[in-house]
Motif scaffolding. Structure first.
Motif, short mmCIF file in Angstrom:
data_model
loop_
_atom_site.label_atom_id
_atom_site.label_comp_id
_atom_site.label_asym_id
_atom_site.label_seq_id
_atom_site.Cartn_x
_atom_site.Cartn_y
_atom_site.Cartn_z
N SER A 214 0.81 -1.22 0.12
CA SER A 214 -0.09 0.35 -0.04
C SER A 214 0.75 1.38 -0.10
O SER A 214 0.27 2.27 -0.45
N GLY A 215 2.10 1.27 0.35
CA GLY A 215 2.95 2.26 0.49
C GLY A 215 2.34 3.53 1.45
O GLY A 215 1.98 3.43 2.56
N THR A 216 1.91 4.47 0.97
CA THR A 216 1.29 5.58 1.67
C THR A 216 -0.13 5.46 1.79
O THR A 216 -0.70 5.95 2.62
N GLY A 217 -0.73 4.42 1.29
CA GLY A 217 -2.21 4.21 1.47
C GLY A 217 -2.93 4.91 0.41
O GLY A 217 -4.16 4.75 0.59
N ILE A 218 -2.27 5.61 -0.57
CA ILE A 218 -3.27 6.27 -1.45
C ILE A 218 -4.25 5.57 -2.29
O ILE A 218 -5.48 6.11 -2.36
N LEU A 219 -3.97 4.51 -2.76
CA LEU A 219 -5.16 3.71 -3.18
C LEU A 219 -6.25 3.14 -2.60
O LEU A 219 -7.35 3.27 -3.01
N ALA A 220 -5.85 2.70 -1.27
CA ALA A 220 -6.73 2.55 -0.30
C ALA A 220 -7.91 3.69 -0.13
O ALA A 220 -9.13 3.37 -0.02
N VAL A 221 -7.16 4.82 0.04
CA VAL A 221 -7.92 6.18 0.35
C VAL A 221 -8.89 6.17 -0.87
O VAL A 221 -10.01 6.64 -0.56
N MET A 222 -8.39 6.12 -2.12
CA MET A 222 -9.28 6.31 -3.42
C MET A 222 -10.46 5.23 -3.21
O MET A 222 -11.54 5.58 -3.64
N ALA A 223 -10.05 4.09 -2.94
CA ALA A 223 -11.17 3.16 -2.78
C ALA A 223 -12.02 3.66 -1.78
O ALA A 223 -13.54 3.46 -2.03
N HIS A 224 -11.75 3.94 -0.63
CA HIS A 224 -12.79 4.52 0.39
C HIS A 224 -13.69 5.85 -0.23
O HIS A 224 -14.98 5.74 -0.11
N LEU A 225 -12.92 6.66 -0.91
CA LEU A 225 -13.62 7.68 -1.58
C LEU A 225 -14.72 7.34 -2.52
O LEU A 225 -15.70 8.01 -2.70
N LEU A 226 -14.28 6.07 -3.36
CA LEU A 226 -15.09 5.78 -4.42
C LEU A 226 -16.38 4.85 -3.97
O LEU A 226 -17.13 4.22 -4.61
N GLY A 227 -16.43 4.55 -2.55
CA GLY A 227 -17.58 4.01 -1.79
C GLY A 227 -17.45 2.42 -1.49
O GLY A 227 -18.35 1.81 -1.00
N ALA A 228 -16.10 1.91 -1.44
CA ALA A 228 -15.96 0.58 -1.06
C ALA A 228 -16.45 0.40 0.29
O ALA A 228 -16.18 1.32 1.18
N ALA B 18 -5.54 -3.48 3.61
CA ALA B 18 -4.20 -3.03 3.07
C ALA B 18 -3.06 -3.39 3.86
O ALA B 18 -3.21 -3.60 5.14
N PHE B 19 -1.94 -3.62 3.12
CA PHE B 19 -0.79 -4.07 4.09
C PHE B 19 0.61 -3.55 3.20
O PHE B 19 0.52 -3.34 1.91
N ASP B 20 1.75 -3.63 3.90
CA ASP B 20 2.86 -3.34 3.15
C ASP B 20 3.99 -3.94 4.06
O ASP B 20 3.75 -4.28 5.28
N GLY C 128 3.49 -6.75 6.38
CA GLY C 128 3.80 -7.83 5.88
C GLY C 128 3.69 -8.51 4.54
O GLY C 128 3.02 -7.29 3.86
N THR C 129 4.08 -9.61 3.89
CA THR C 129 3.84 -9.75 2.54
C THR C 129 2.48 -10.54 2.47
O THR C 129 1.62 -10.74 3.44
N ILE C 130 1.99 -10.49 1.01
CA ILE C 130 0.71 -11.03 1.11
C ILE C 130 0.58 -12.47 1.54
O ILE C 130 -0.53 -12.90 2.35
N ASN D 189 -1.78 -13.03 4.65
CA ASN D 189 -2.75 -13.95 4.50
C ASN D 189 -4.13 -13.38 4.39
O ASN D 189 -5.13 -14.19 5.24
N PRO D 190 -4.65 -12.57 3.69
CA PRO D 190 -5.99 -11.79 3.49
C PRO D 190 -7.13 -13.13 3.00
O PRO D 190 -6.61 -13.94 2.45
#
Length: 276
Positions: A148-162, A167-169, A194-196, A200-201
């Protein structure tokens, strides 16, 4: 304790690669410049052998030149504020730091204080991932953000209504910074470390986001496919345009169909869809 300063001139497409490599050997602060990056580490933490190995690995391909110096004391917030400009992804989203004024004319706005984490929207991979997210229905969806890094894509998902976001790194500094950015943008989600395989999502997810690098994406592609629902979407970036064929060849046998692609500054981004 003095900081060592390394002014590295390099090709633009190697900036984030070098930041990632140097962060693994003890460098804790970076500034992107017009010519490349400035990298900093405490004198006591500096490993000359490891540093020389990283520079030698990329010197020719990245066209690296290097200046070394010592910087006694640094106000890091002040330094990166001077070098951080807001960006706009079409009319979809305005990405800014907390010290920039808001622009309500955009559909969405993300506040990111990046510190040394990766993903402010400035790099072509992050920019294209945000653009691709805008093309996918996130409303009520379950979303996984890999690396996720800074978490920017997760934030975008939140704004788009997810409705649910995981998220992890692999970098503990990114996790700390990512959670700070989640708080700035109203996410109650906590980024994990951690890694994926370690995290273990548990699927299934409607959307999987992975902006990493080619080798990791190829290694983890089957995991992404297993975590996706039928007709779910996998958004990928972090690789060059010439790598698209290899990624598509890896994805097809897993039931992932390439439905959209784009390129910016020779960095590519893909949308793949899982078959029924």
């Amino acid at each position: 304790m003095d900081y060592l300063e390394f002014k590295i001139t390099c090709l633009e497409q190697f900036r984030e690669i070098l930041i990632a490599e140097l962060s693994m050997i003890g460098f804790d602060s970076f500034l992107e410049t017009e010519e490349g990056i400035d990298a900093y580490t405490l004198e006591s933490d500096f490993d000359r052998g490891a540093f020389d190995e990283v520079i030698a690995q990329y010197k020719v391909d990245a066209e690296i030149t290097l200046e070394e110096g010592v910087m006694p004391k640094v106000n890091w917030n002040e330094e990166w504020e001077k070098n951080y400009d807001p960006i706009a992804v079409d009319d979809l989203v305005y990405v800014r730091a907390s010290f920039h004024p808001s622009k309500p004319e955009f559909k969405h706005e993300i506040v990111i204080n990046p510190k040394m984490s990766f993903g402010t929207g400035h790099h072509a991979t992050t920019f294209q991932m945000l653009r691709h997210q805008g093309q996918i229905d996130h409303q009520g969806k379950r979303v996984l953000d890999v690396g996720s890094g800074t978490g920017i894509l997760a934030v975008m998902a939140h704004l788009l209504g997810a409705s649910e976001i995981e998220a992890f790194d692999i970098d503990d500094w990114c996790v700390e910074n990512g959670n700070e950015n989640f708080d700035l943008n109203g996410l109650t989600t906590r980024m994990e470390l951690g890694t994926i395989r370690e995290v273990n999502p548990q699927g299934e997810f409607d959307i999987v986001l992975a902006n990493i690098n080619k080798n990791v994406l190829l290694d983890e592609m089957s995991i992404y496919a297993d975590l996706l629902k039928s007709e779910g979407f996998l958004l990928l970036s972090g690789f060059y345009t010439e790598d698209i064929e290899d990624l598509d060849a890896c994805a097809k046998p897993l039931g992932l169909e390439l439905i959209s692609q784009q390129s910016k500054d020779n960095w590519a981004a893909l949308i793949l869809k899982k078959a029924r």
